[in-house]
Design a protein around this motif. Structure first.
Motif, short mmCIF file in Angstrom:
data_model
loop_
_atom_site.label_atom_id
_atom_site.label_comp_id
_atom_site.label_asym_id
_atom_site.label_seq_id
_atom_site.Cartn_x
_atom_site.Cartn_y
_atom_site.Cartn_z
N GLY A 183 0.82 -1.22 0.00
CA GLY A 183 0.00 0.00 0.00
C GLY A 183 0.85 1.26 0.00
N ALA A 184 1.96 1.21 0.72
CA ALA A 184 2.87 2.37 0.77
C ALA A 184 3.53 2.60 -0.59
CB ALA A 184 3.93 2.16 1.85
N VAL A 191 1.57 9.59 -5.39
CA VAL A 191 2.01 10.92 -4.94
C VAL A 191 3.10 11.45 -5.86
CG1 VAL A 191 3.23 12.13 -3.08
CG2 VAL A 191 1.30 10.64 -2.55
N ALA A 192 4.01 10.59 -6.29
CA ALA A 192 5.07 11.02 -7.21
C ALA A 192 4.48 11.45 -8.55
CB ALA A 192 6.08 9.91 -7.41
N GLY A 193 3.47 10.74 -9.04
CA GLY A 193 2.81 11.11 -10.29
C GLY A 193 2.12 12.45 -10.21
N ALA A 218 1.97 6.82 -13.68
CA ALA A 218 1.97 6.35 -12.29
C ALA A 218 0.77 5.45 -12.03
CB ALA A 218 1.97 7.54 -11.34
N LEU A 219 -0.38 5.78 -12.61
CA LEU A 219 -1.56 4.93 -12.44
C LEU A 219 -1.34 3.56 -13.06
CD1 LEU A 219 -4.40 7.51 -13.11
CD2 LEU A 219 -4.12 6.17 -11.02
N LEU A 220 -0.71 3.53 -14.23
CA LEU A 220 -0.42 2.23 -14.85
C LEU A 220 0.54 1.40 -14.00
CD1 LEU A 220 -0.13 3.14 -18.63
CD2 LEU A 220 -1.91 1.80 -17.52
#
Length: 139
Positions: free
Chosen positions: A2-3, A10-12, A103-105
């Motif tokens: 999860g982290a 958050v980075a995206g 990032a979502l991918l």
């Protein structure tokens, strides 16, 4: 796991917000049109003409993308205190959020494989994919 997902997302958002803030919160910023005269070393330059009074025509730069070519006219907004421009409109907004799509991918792989939340993983993957495909067609 999860982290890691949280870190990726958050980075995206953090990376995307660097350009997106100028497009999303463009009220009060200097708007204009850039006519591209040439691209080199990842940067395109050209003649900038401000939309309203107070802006002076001059040479400005914008980050090179595959959709920018010599002679193109782009609606842009000036980054405060610089000679750098950010593309505005639908294409500019979508292009600014491309890092979030990636990032979502990436996060969808961790969500599905590490957390075993397959429906959530598919949702994240579809959202990221739609963002990237929409950006491709908008540019």
């Amino acid at each position: 796991m999860g982290a890691i997902v949280l870190l990726l997302l958050v980075a995206g958002v953090w990376t995307s917000w660097g350009d997106a803030q100028h497009v999303v919160l463009s009220k009060g910023r200097e708007h204009g049109t850039l006519t591209v005269t040439g691209c080199r070393d990842g940067v395109c330059s050209g003649r900038y003409v401000a939309d309203g009074p107070g802006g002076e025509p001059g040479r400005m730069t914008i980050e090179e993308s595959v959709a920018v070519g010599k002679g193109d006219r782009l609606a842009v907004v000036v980054r405060p205190g610089t000679t750098e421009l950010v593309r505005t409109g639908t294409a500019g907004l979508l292009y600014a959020w491309v890092p979030l799509g990636g990032a979502l991918l990436l996060a969808s792989l961790v969500i599905g494989g590490g957390l075993r939340l397959t429906r959530t993983a598919w949702g994240a993957a579809v959202a990221g994919g739609v963002l990237l495909v929409a950006t491709f067609f908008a540019l």
